[in-house]
Design an enzyme around this catalytic site. Sequence first.
Site, PDB file in Angstrom:
ATOM      1  N   LYS A  40      26.018  -1.054 -12.358  1.00  0.00           N
ATOM      2  CA  LYS A  40      25.817  -2.311 -13.062  1.00  0.00           C
ATOM      3  C   LYS A  40      26.506  -3.485 -12.374  1.00  0.00           C
ATOM      4  O   LYS A  40      26.244  -4.636 -12.713  1.00  0.00           O
ATOM      5  CB  LYS A  40      26.304  -2.192 -14.501  1.00  0.00           C
ATOM      6  CG  LYS A  40      25.437  -1.276 -15.341  1.00  0.00           C
ATOM      7  CD  LYS A  40      24.089  -1.906 -15.623  1.00  0.00           C
ATOM      8  CE  LYS A  40      23.292  -1.087 -16.608  1.00  0.00           C
ATOM      9  NZ  LYS A  40      22.032  -1.734 -16.966  1.00  0.00           N
TER      10      LYS A  40
HETATM   11  N1  PMP Z   1      23.922   5.676 -16.232  1.00  0.00           N
HETATM   12  C1  PMP Z   1      24.954   5.014 -16.772  1.00  0.00           C
HETATM   13  C2  PMP Z   1      26.274   5.685 -16.841  1.00  0.00           C
HETATM   14  C3  PMP Z   1      24.776   3.735 -17.302  1.00  0.00           C
HETATM   15  O1  PMP Z   1      25.819   3.089 -17.862  1.00  0.00           O
HETATM   16  C4  PMP Z   1      23.502   3.146 -17.249  1.00  0.00           C
HETATM   17  C5  PMP Z   1      23.314   1.772 -17.838  1.00  0.00           C
HETATM   18  N2  PMP Z   1      23.274   1.805 -19.261  1.00  0.00           N
HETATM   19  C6  PMP Z   1      22.435   3.869 -16.695  1.00  0.00           C
HETATM   20  C7  PMP Z   1      22.695   5.115 -16.172  1.00  0.00           C
HETATM   21  C8  PMP Z   1      21.024   3.356 -16.721  1.00  0.00           C
HETATM   22  O2  PMP Z   1      20.826   2.126 -16.114  1.00  0.00           O
HETATM   23  P1  PMP Z   1      19.749   1.109 -16.656  1.00  0.00           P
HETATM   24  O3  PMP Z   1      20.355   0.370 -17.811  1.00  0.00           O
HETATM   25  O4  PMP Z   1      19.503   0.204 -15.492  1.00  0.00           O
HETATM   26  O5  PMP Z   1      18.527   1.847 -17.083  1.00  0.00           O
END
Ligand code: PMP
Length: 305
Positions: free
Chosen positions: A45
Amino acid sequence: MVITTMSQIIGSTPVFKFTDRDCPMPLGSVIYAKLEHLNPGGSIKDRLGQYLIEKGIQTGQITDQTTIIEPTAGNTGIALALVALRHGLKTIFVVPKKFSLEKQQIMKALGAVVINTPSEEGIAGAIAKSKELAKNTPHSYLPLQFENPANPEAYYCSLGPEIVQELGTRLSSFVAGIGSGGTFAGTAKYLKEHIPSIRLIGVEPEGSILNGGESHAHEIEGIGVEFIPPFFSDLPIDGFETISDSEGFAYARELARKHGLLVGSSSGAAFVAALREVQRLPEGSLVLTIFPDMADRYLSKGIYQ
Ligand code: PMP
């Protein structure tokens, strides 16, 4: 390398290569995992935090008066707080109570205010609360990752190009977890444009609805949806893998013990899904997955117990 802000080391993460000597897969096949847990805020992120804040400043939506408010399971908050520090911006994050305490403490360490919403209201409750707070906070900026097209755009502009640069255009499949859907949609769009034959496989935990299951609580954090992300409408997705909590955690432990990869349970789930995908493809196939975050933020959740 000498740096003056942590934002300078966001992205350009290494890729780990698993071969048929590491795990059961057809001869000559490979699973590549992009090690996004090695970003400075400990997750994928960071790319989004950097993109949202830079874009907000460029478009004038963010000024030095701005307070950034966002609903988050934690990693987006950590990323936004890390990048906001550099620009002297205030941050408020709305986090459903059930999410890991470590992530909430890290957000606070980076100067953010954390507000909890009831666990049973899920991320939808956090979204509603953030909108209410933004209405009552002067100069607030609400990126709203769950509906903002800048979310997939961030990955279309950074992660997608890095992957093609590093691994070329021979990839058979892209397998990645879905939370907001930004990582999957943005990266998949870029990869599909450059590798038209690539298969696109989304990963969700049991308790998420993408394969038609009932929505219910799960222990794997960061992935899983209660509604279909709005970013998927034009995306030719080939399928979704639904992974149980016990598989996700078991593989997170195995990745640590066998390879020194200290990654969270959504990485464990992504690895299980990548293994299933490579096992149905011919020998010599190349599957790419993403390890989104660090394990150390889940110690209180018993990730290694
Ligand atoms: N894995 C983890 C540990 C996350 O924090 C996130 C984000 N919520 C994701 C995967 C998935 O990413 P996205 O929000 O871009 O789908």
